[in-house]
Motif scaffolding. Structure first.
Motif, PDB file in Angstrom:
ATOM      1  N   ALA A 121      18.636   3.746  17.850  1.00 36.96           N
ATOM      2  CA  ALA A 121      17.245   3.869  18.304  1.00 36.96           C
ATOM      3  C   ALA A 121      16.499   2.539  18.248  1.00 36.96           C
ATOM      4  CB  ALA A 121      16.521   4.909  17.455  1.00 36.96           C
ATOM      5  N   ASP A 122      16.995   1.597  17.493  1.00 38.08           N
ATOM      6  CA  ASP A 122      16.350   0.285  17.344  1.00 38.08           C
ATOM      7  C   ASP A 122      16.911  -0.673  18.389  1.00 38.08           C
ATOM      8  OD1 ASP A 122      15.391  -2.204  16.578  1.00 38.08           O
ATOM      9  OD2 ASP A 122      15.789  -1.879  14.442  1.00 38.08           O
ATOM     10  N   PRO A 123      16.087  -1.188  19.308  1.00 38.22           N
ATOM     11  CA  PRO A 123      16.592  -2.079  20.363  1.00 38.22           C
ATOM     12  C   PRO A 123      17.140  -3.421  19.855  1.00 38.22           C
ATOM     13  CG  PRO A 123      14.203  -1.966  20.428  1.00 38.22           C
ATOM     14  CD  PRO A 123      14.650  -0.960  19.415  1.00 38.22           C
ATOM     15  N   ARG A 124      16.901  -3.743  18.591  1.00 37.36           N
ATOM     16  CA  ARG A 124      17.442  -4.992  18.032  1.00 37.36           C
ATOM     17  C   ARG A 124      18.905  -4.857  17.633  1.00 37.36           C
ATOM     18  NH1 ARG A 124      13.732  -5.832  13.178  1.00 37.36           N
ATOM     19  NH2 ARG A 124      14.034  -3.603  13.211  1.00 37.36           N
ATOM     20  N   ASN A 125      19.464  -3.638  17.734  1.00 36.65           N
ATOM     21  CA  ASN A 125      20.858  -3.412  17.369  1.00 36.65           C
ATOM     22  C   ASN A 125      21.708  -3.172  18.607  1.00 36.65           C
ATOM     23  OD1 ASN A 125      20.310  -3.544  14.584  1.00 36.65           O
ATOM     24  ND2 ASN A 125      19.613  -1.438  14.610  1.00 36.65           N
TER      25      ASN A 125
ATOM     26  N   PRO B 217      13.327 -12.983  17.022  1.00 40.88           N
ATOM     27  CA  PRO B 217      12.260 -12.233  17.693  1.00 40.88           C
ATOM     28  C   PRO B 217      12.632 -11.988  19.159  1.00 40.88           C
ATOM     29  CG  PRO B 217      11.361 -14.095  16.472  1.00 40.88           C
ATOM     30  CD  PRO B 217      12.861 -14.232  16.450  1.00 40.88           C
ATOM     31  N   ALA B 218      12.022 -10.987  19.768  1.00 38.43           N
ATOM     32  CA  ALA B 218      12.381 -10.571  21.127  1.00 38.43           C
ATOM     33  C   ALA B 218      12.249 -11.680  22.153  1.00 38.43           C
ATOM     34  CB  ALA B 218      11.533  -9.364  21.529  1.00 38.43           C
ATOM     35  N   ALA B 219      11.316 -12.611  21.979  1.00 37.77           N
ATOM     36  CA  ALA B 219      11.090 -13.662  22.977  1.00 37.77           C
ATOM     37  C   ALA B 219      12.172 -14.735  22.976  1.00 37.77           C
ATOM     38  CB  ALA B 219       9.731 -14.304  22.746  1.00 37.77           C
ATOM     39  N   GLU B 220      12.926 -14.836  21.909  1.00 38.01           N
ATOM     40  CA  GLU B 220      13.947 -15.875  21.800  1.00 38.01           C
ATOM     41  C   GLU B 220      15.329 -15.320  22.150  1.00 38.01           C
ATOM     42  OE1 GLU B 220      13.789 -18.077  18.152  1.00 38.01           O
ATOM     43  OE2 GLU B 220      11.635 -17.779  17.997  1.00 38.01           O
TER      44      GLU B 220
END
Length: 94
Positions: A44-48, A13-16
């Motif tokens: 487009a996905d910031p998780r990548n 998750p973004a917080a970790e």
């Protein structure tokens, strides 16, 4: 399989703190449009991160680059005047 899309996916998750998981997706020679669309959606996905594409297509139009230049012409007779100096914006010396 001649086209491969590679990327790193953050599985947290973004917080970790990120945990990057390498992933790849293979495509056939005729699926370049789909591979490019997939790259665009992944970016487009910031998780990548580090989204890239690699291809080794079996049906190339011709050999890569220019094999020889003689008297300012390629082997097929086309004029060839590319120079690194011209690309860098420097004045070409003749």
């Amino acid at each position: 399989m001649s086209i491969v899309v590679f990327h790193l996916h953050n599985a947290q998750p973004a917080a970790e703190a990120p945990v990057w998981v390498p992933q790849c997706h293979a495509y056939s020679d005729s699926a370049m449009t789909q591979a490019l669309a997939h790259c665009q959606s992944l970016r487009a996905d910031p998780r990548n991160a580090h989204v890239c594409i690699s291809s080794d297509l079996s049906e190339m139009v011709g050999t890569l680059g220019v094999a020889a230049v003689e008297n300012g012409r390629t082997p097929d007779g086309e004029p060839y005047d590319w120079s690194k100096a011209g690309r860098a914006g420097a004045v070409r010396r003749r």
